[in-house]
Design a protein around this motif. Sequence first.
Motif, PDB file in Angstrom:
ATOM      1  N   THR A  26      67.610 -72.235 -36.318  1.00  0.00           N
ATOM      2  CA  THR A  26      66.679 -71.134 -36.641  1.00  0.00           C
ATOM      3  C   THR A  26      67.657 -70.163 -37.574  1.00  0.00           C
ATOM      4  O   THR A  26      69.063 -70.048 -37.247  1.00  0.00           O
ATOM      5  N   PRO A  27      67.186 -68.885 -37.953  1.00  0.00           N
ATOM      6  CA  PRO A  27      67.853 -68.057 -38.584  1.00  0.00           C
ATOM      7  C   PRO A  27      69.025 -67.476 -37.933  1.00  0.00           C
ATOM      8  O   PRO A  27      70.301 -67.075 -38.268  1.00  0.00           O
ATOM      9  N   GLN A  28      69.017 -67.391 -36.583  1.00  0.00           N
ATOM     10  CA  GLN A  28      70.056 -66.770 -35.671  1.00  0.00           C
ATOM     11  C   GLN A  28      71.103 -67.662 -35.602  1.00  0.00           C
ATOM     12  O   GLN A  28      72.274 -66.887 -35.302  1.00  0.00           O
ATOM     13  N   VAL A  29      71.093 -68.961 -35.874  1.00  0.00           N
ATOM     14  CA  VAL A  29      72.352 -69.549 -35.789  1.00  0.00           C
ATOM     15  C   VAL A  29      72.817 -70.237 -37.280  1.00  0.00           C
ATOM     16  O   VAL A  29      73.723 -70.989 -37.435  1.00  0.00           O
ATOM     17  N   CYS A  30      72.166 -69.362 -38.235  1.00  0.00           N
ATOM     18  CA  CYS A  30      72.602 -69.800 -39.542  1.00  0.00           C
ATOM     19  C   CYS A  30      73.371 -68.465 -40.230  1.00  0.00           C
ATOM     20  O   CYS A  30      73.347 -67.389 -39.727  1.00  0.00           O
ATOM     21  N   GLN A  31      74.249 -68.651 -41.251  1.00  0.00           N
ATOM     22  CA  GLN A  31      74.758 -68.080 -42.066  1.00  0.00           C
ATOM     23  C   GLN A  31      73.825 -67.089 -42.897  1.00  0.00           C
ATOM     24  O   GLN A  31      72.827 -67.747 -42.937  1.00  0.00           O
TER      25      GLN A  31
END
Length: 127
Positions: A26-31
């Motif tokens: 998800t965006p929460q675990v991405c740079q």
Amino acid sequence: MNLIQYLNIQTVQQQVDCVQLKLMVTPQVCQPFGQLHGGINSVLAETAASMGANLNLPAHQVAVGTQLQTNHLRSVTEGELFVQATPIQRGSRLQVWQAVTYQQARDQPTSLSTVTLLAVDNHHSIK
């Protein structure tokens, strides 16, 4: 809330010789530029290895990580991420586990980690 709950890491398989976890990207675990943060690979590897190592210890001991080496092999931007950890060495004090992170195609790992864990008494505090 612990890190496993916070990141919504799911247990797929948990046995003394193999632990498999999964995580939705998800965006929460991405740079900020949309690629999976490399630290997530390390979190998954150490979590899976720790779960497996603890299954191999008596009730009065817990496994704590002492060394972690992660090689990032392929970028990930979406989908499900899996990690499978298996023991390389299970001694009475030290265990070494290998963790392979991949998406659906197991033949193309996205990262490879080696995790070393120390068995300590579970009332022992690490300073």
